[in-house]
Each structure stands twice: as structure tokens, then as C-alpha cells.
Write a protein that holds these residues in place. Structure first.
Motif, mmCIF file in Angstrom:
data_model
loop_
_atom_site.group_PDB
_atom_site.id
_atom_site.type_symbol
_atom_site.label_atom_id
_atom_site.label_comp_id
_atom_site.label_asym_id
_atom_site.label_seq_id
_atom_site.Cartn_x
_atom_site.Cartn_y
_atom_site.Cartn_z
ATOM 1 N N LEU A 189 0.819 -1.206 0.000
ATOM 2 C CA LEU A 189 0.000 0.000 0.000
ATOM 3 C C LEU A 189 0.861 1.267 0.000
ATOM 4 C CD1 LEU A 189 -3.070 0.486 0.032
ATOM 5 C CD2 LEU A 189 -2.935 0.712 2.508
ATOM 6 N N LYS A 190 2.050 1.173 0.595
ATOM 7 C CA LYS A 190 2.958 2.327 0.631
ATOM 8 C C LYS A 190 3.517 2.671 -0.745
ATOM 9 C CE LYS A 190 6.142 2.775 3.761
ATOM 10 N NZ LYS A 190 7.297 2.459 4.632
ATOM 11 N N ARG A 191 3.465 1.704 -1.660
ATOM 12 C CA ARG A 191 4.181 1.873 -2.920
ATOM 13 C C ARG A 191 3.295 2.080 -4.142
ATOM 14 N NH1 ARG A 191 8.640 -2.761 -3.241
ATOM 15 N NH2 ARG A 191 8.731 -1.851 -5.343
ATOM 16 N N THR A 192 1.992 2.124 -3.949
ATOM 17 C CA THR A 192 1.100 2.328 -5.092
ATOM 18 C C THR A 192 -0.214 2.951 -4.625
ATOM 19 O OG1 THR A 192 -0.087 1.227 -6.917
ATOM 20 C CG2 THR A 192 0.167 -0.021 -4.884
ATOM 21 N N ASP A 193 -0.864 3.664 -5.532
ATOM 22 C CA ASP A 193 -2.172 4.251 -5.215
ATOM 23 C C ASP A 193 -3.290 3.549 -5.985
ATOM 24 O OD1 ASP A 193 -1.660 5.065 -7.797
ATOM 25 O OD2 ASP A 193 -1.909 7.208 -7.412
ATOM 26 N N LYS A 194 -3.054 2.317 -6.379
ATOM 27 C CA LYS A 194 -4.003 1.578 -7.226
ATOM 28 C C LYS A 194 -5.174 0.978 -6.458
ATOM 29 C CE LYS A 194 -1.582 1.995 -11.084
ATOM 30 N NZ LYS A 194 -2.089 2.785 -12.240
ATOM 31 N N PHE A 195 -5.045 0.848 -5.128
ATOM 32 C CA PHE A 195 -6.053 0.099 -4.382
ATOM 33 C C PHE A 195 -7.157 0.998 -3.831
ATOM 34 C CE2 PHE A 195 -2.244 -2.525 -4.255
ATOM 35 C CZ PHE A 195 -2.760 -3.749 -4.644
ATOM 36 N N LYS A 196 -8.383 0.482 -3.865
ATOM 37 C CA LYS A 196 -9.551 1.221 -3.392
ATOM 38 C C LYS A 196 -9.983 0.812 -1.985
ATOM 39 C CE LYS A 196 -9.840 3.132 -7.443
ATOM 40 N NZ LYS A 196 -9.316 4.510 -7.622
ATOM 41 N N ALA A 197 -9.647 -0.407 -1.581
ATOM 42 C CA ALA A 197 -10.035 -0.902 -0.257
ATOM 43 C C ALA A 197 -9.162 -2.095 0.088
ATOM 44 C CB ALA A 197 -11.504 -1.304 -0.231
ATOM 45 N N MET A 198 -9.076 -2.373 1.396
ATOM 46 C CA MET A 198 -8.226 -3.468 1.861
ATOM 47 C C MET A 198 -8.897 -4.185 3.017
ATOM 48 S SD MET A 198 -4.152 -3.221 2.684
ATOM 49 C CE MET A 198 -4.070 -2.890 4.435
ATOM 50 N N ALA A 199 -8.608 -5.484 3.138
ATOM 51 C CA ALA A 199 -9.073 -6.277 4.282
ATOM 52 C C ALA A 199 -7.913 -7.121 4.776
ATOM 53 C CB ALA A 199 -10.247 -7.166 3.891
ATOM 54 N N ILE A 200 -7.790 -7.255 6.107
ATOM 55 C CA ILE A 200 -6.731 -8.071 6.683
ATOM 56 C C ILE A 200 -7.297 -8.911 7.816
ATOM 57 C CG2 ILE A 200 -4.799 -6.571 6.052
ATOM 58 C CD1 ILE A 200 -4.895 -5.405 8.889
ATOM 59 N N GLY A 201 -6.728 -10.102 7.996
ATOM 60 C CA GLY A 201 -7.131 -10.973 9.084
ATOM 61 C C GLY A 201 -5.916 -11.467 9.842
ATOM 62 N N GLY A 202 -6.080 -11.781 11.128
ATOM 63 C CA GLY A 202 -4.947 -12.187 11.951
ATOM 64 C C GLY A 202 -3.794 -11.233 11.770
ATOM 65 N N PRO A 203 -4.045 -9.925 11.924
ATOM 66 C CA PRO A 203 -3.138 -8.891 11.411
ATOM 67 C C PRO A 203 -1.769 -8.827 12.092
ATOM 68 C CG PRO A 203 -4.835 -7.910 12.790
ATOM 69 C CD PRO A 203 -5.203 -9.346 12.627
ATOM 70 N N SER A 204 -0.739 -8.992 11.294
ATOM 71 C CA SER A 204 0.635 -8.865 11.769
ATOM 72 C C SER A 204 1.086 -7.434 11.515
ATOM 73 C CB SER A 204 1.544 -9.853 11.028
ATOM 74 O OG SER A 204 2.870 -9.748 11.479
ATOM 75 N N THR A 205 1.065 -6.607 12.553
ATOM 76 C CA THR A 205 1.347 -5.182 12.396
ATOM 77 C C THR A 205 2.545 -4.701 13.199
ATOM 78 O OG1 THR A 205 -0.224 -4.677 14.175
ATOM 79 C CG2 THR A 205 -1.072 -4.643 11.904
ATOM 80 N N ASP A 206 3.088 -5.580 14.054
ATOM 81 C CA ASP A 206 4.252 -5.193 14.861
ATOM 82 C C ASP A 206 5.136 -6.417 15.073
ATOM 83 O OD1 ASP A 206 6.110 -4.183 16.596
ATOM 84 O OD2 ASP A 206 4.664 -3.308 17.993
ATOM 85 N N ILE A 207 5.920 -6.769 14.050
ATOM 86 C CA ILE A 207 6.718 -7.992 14.178
ATOM 87 C C ILE A 207 7.966 -7.769 15.042
ATOM 88 C CG2 ILE A 207 5.821 -8.895 12.002
ATOM 89 C CD1 ILE A 207 8.557 -8.465 10.774
ATOM 90 N N LEU A 208 8.300 -6.523 15.309
ATOM 91 C CA LEU A 208 9.364 -6.267 16.286
ATOM 92 C C LEU A 208 8.907 -6.734 17.668
ATOM 93 C CD1 LEU A 208 12.071 -5.105 17.200
ATOM 94 C CD2 LEU A 208 10.989 -2.837 17.313
ATOM 95 N N ARG A 209 7.702 -6.389 18.024
ATOM 96 C CA ARG A 209 7.120 -6.819 19.300
ATOM 97 C C ARG A 209 6.963 -8.340 19.336
ATOM 98 N NH1 ARG A 209 1.433 -4.115 21.384
ATOM 99 N NH2 ARG A 209 1.279 -5.115 23.443
ATOM 100 N N THR A 210 6.566 -8.913 18.206
ATOM 101 C CA THR A 210 6.405 -10.365 18.114
ATOM 102 C C THR A 210 7.733 -11.072 18.340
ATOM 103 O OG1 THR A 210 4.565 -10.131 16.552
ATOM 104 C CG2 THR A 210 5.671 -12.261 16.612
#
Length: 316
Positions: A189-210
Motif C-alpha cells: 500500500l505504501k508503494r502504489t495508489d491503485k487500491f480502493k479498499a483493503m481487508a486483513i485478518g490475523g493482522p501482523s502489524t508489529d513484528i518487532l514486538r512479536t
């Protein structure tokens, strides 16, 4: 004679260069049923024995859509993936799905995948053209696993793959990722503006903490993430969207699916991430499932209804 050979050599080089265009398909294999899928896996993947354990009940929609195993170019690598689309003629919204896991574990064709080809067929049957990558180094693909490194190019190169499909409308493009695939989705998502919507499950958002909480994963990642042992903190923060929420677009709404019994991604991780989204005014909806584990297999029908409503609202 020599001149003709030089001309022929130049022509062959031109053909080779053309064939390596990123996002172009090298090979397609039609997969009409579950048995053909198993044969394809056995012919393309080193760890085909894992496919024997696939749960056939998850493939109820597989023969209701058109499924192809594809090989496409990404950074001059032959990368494996899949295309799924409705059988009926027409123009449909498109979705890129980003698989979870690492290496072969949790791949699109691995028996423990939270979302596999069976679930993607179910989503495609609702009227979407779906492209999904096994990522470089996995599922018979060339290259090496980098877990959020150059494998992001393997996702970006699915956009031209979809653009070349007659049934796909990439002006209505969504993205869907699970676990590691949520990290992959945010990096994309940081590298393109092509997407209109997104869905995520079991979200891995802080792998440093993990990595701090789970020493086994810390050691596991060190084996294939580039520069991991040189500057681990920087490497993991670069792959953890919670540290750069301010860089996310404010125009792409995000659906977050979280199981309250998720042992891989604790719910508090997701709540902390949601607070950051709110702070930076990134639109999102968080849906929590009391009895849900990491795969949310216990509430699959319920979360699919959320997916249908979400992508139906923003892509249809």
C-alpha cells in the motif's frame, strides 16, 4: 551467413527480454477440480506431500470458478501464483490476496493456511477476479524468501497480470491479506495508489514486538530475512506498519478481522494498531470474534459475510 546469425541472435535476445517483462505470464495451467490441483502441486512444489493433508471440505466452490496456476515474471524471476475468476462472461472487480506464513509453511497450497485456494474460490464466486502469489522462493518459485523485502515486488507485479485479464477491472482493485500477508499488504500500500479498499485478518502489524515475545520466531526469521543480524530493530520496524501509520493513505478503508483467542497475534497488538489508525485518521473497521483463533476457521461464514459487504461496498 555471419550477419544473419547476428540478426537472429538479436531477435532471440529481444524475444527473451520481452518474455521477462515484469507482470507478464509465462505459463498458465487450468485446474478444473481438486484432483487437478493436487497433480499440479505435485508437479511444481518440492513439499507436495503436505498437499495430501488438504481439507477437501474447504474446496466446495473450487469447481464453480475458473482457476489457473500461473507462473509470472517478477524481477527476472519466475514466480508461481494463482488466478481465480467467475465462469460467467463480464467485467469484475479485482482483488490481490497476500498469503500468510513464511517459506512453504502457510502457503496457498499448504494445509495449515488460514486462507487457501478453497477460500479464494469462495470469494471469487461472489464476482471477483483474484490473483495471489506464492512469493519468490516458495511454492516452486525462483528466488529467495525475504519476508517483506523484495517479495513485495511479487505482489506489485500482479497488478499488470490482472490488467491483462479481460474479466478484471483494475480500476476497482482491492487487497486482502492474512497474518504475514497483512504486513505484505501494508508494505504494498505504501508503494502504489491503485487500491480502493483493503481487508486483513490475523493482522501482523508489529513484528518487532512479536520477535521480542516469541524467541522461536526471532530465530526463525533470522535465517532468511536479509540483514536481520546486522540491524534487527531497523529491519523489523521497516516491516511493522504500526511504526509508520502516518505514511498510510487516508483514502483506502481497511477492514480488520481479529480473533479474541488468537495465540499468534494477541488482540492487544491489534487494539494498539487500531488506536494509531484512529490517531492518524486512517479509515478502518475492526471486527472482533470472541471464539476466533488466528485462522478464524471457527467463524468462517461470519467473516466471509464481512468480506462480501466490505468489498461489495467499495469495489462494486
Amino acid at each position: 551467413m555471419l550477419r544473419n546469425l547476428k540478426i537472429l541472435a538479436c531477435q532471440l535476445l529481444s524475444i527473451w527480454a520481452f518474455s521477462q517483462t515484469d507482470g507478464s505470464i509465462v505459463e498458465r495451467v487450468e485446474l478444473k477440480n481438486f484432483e487437478e490441483l493436487l497433480t499440479y502441486i505435485q508437479n511444481t512444489e518440492e513439499r507436495a506431500r503436505d498437499s495430501i493433508k488438504l481439507d477437501t471440505s474447504r474446496f466446495a466452490h473450487f469447481d464453480k470458478v475458473d482457476v489457473q496456476g500461473i507462473t509470472y515474471w517478477s524481477d527476472s524471476l519466475r514466480v508461481k501464483g494463482f488466478l481465480l475468476q467467475p465462469k460467467k462472461p463480464g467485467k469484475y472487480p479485482a482483488i490481490i490476496y497476500n498469503r500468510g506464513g513464511s517459506l512453504e509453511f502457510g502457503s496457498l497450497t499448504h494445509y495449515v493456511s488460514s486462507i487457501g485456494l478453497g477460500e479464494l474460490a469462495r470469494l471469487a464466486h461472489e464476482g471477483y477476479v483474484i490473483a495471489a502469489s506464492q512469493y519468490r522462493g516458495n511454492g516452486g518459485s525462483e528466488g529467495q524468501e525475504e519476508y517483506g523485502g523484495r517479495d513485495i515486488n511479487d505482489v506489485l507485479n500482479l497488478i499488470p497480470v490482472l490488467a491483462a485479464e479481460p474479466k478484471a477491472d483494475v480500476s476497482r482493485l482491492g487487497m486482502f491479506g492474512w497474518s504475514r500477508g497483512s504486513m505484505t499488504s501494508f508494505l504494498t500500500l505504501k508503494r502504489t495508489d491503485k487500491f480502493k479498499a483493503m481487508a486483513i485478518g490475523g493482522p501482523s502489524t508489529d513484528i518487532l514486538r512479536t520477535a521480542i515475545d516469541d524467541p522461536e520466531l526471532d530465530e526463525w526469521w533470522s535465517e532468511f530475512i536479509p540483514n536481520y543480524n546486522v540491524n534487527k530493530k531497523a529491519v523489523l520496524e521497516r516491516r511493522s506498519p504500526i511504526y509508520w501509520v502516518h505514511e498510510l493513505p487516508k483514502t483506502v478503508p481497511i477492514l480488520i478481522l481479529q480473533g479474541e483467542n488468537d495465540a499468534s497475534i494477541p488482540p492487544e497488538y491489534t487494539l494498539d494498531f487500531a488506536k494509531k489508525l484512529s490517531k492518524h485518521k486512517v479509515p478502518y473497521k475492526l471486527v472482533k470474534y470472541v471464539n476466533g483463533t488466528h485462522s478464524l476457521k471457527e467463524v468462517r461464514d461470519e467473516y466471509f459475510e464481512e468480506l462480501y459487504a466490505w468489498f461489495g461496498r467499495y469495489l462494486k
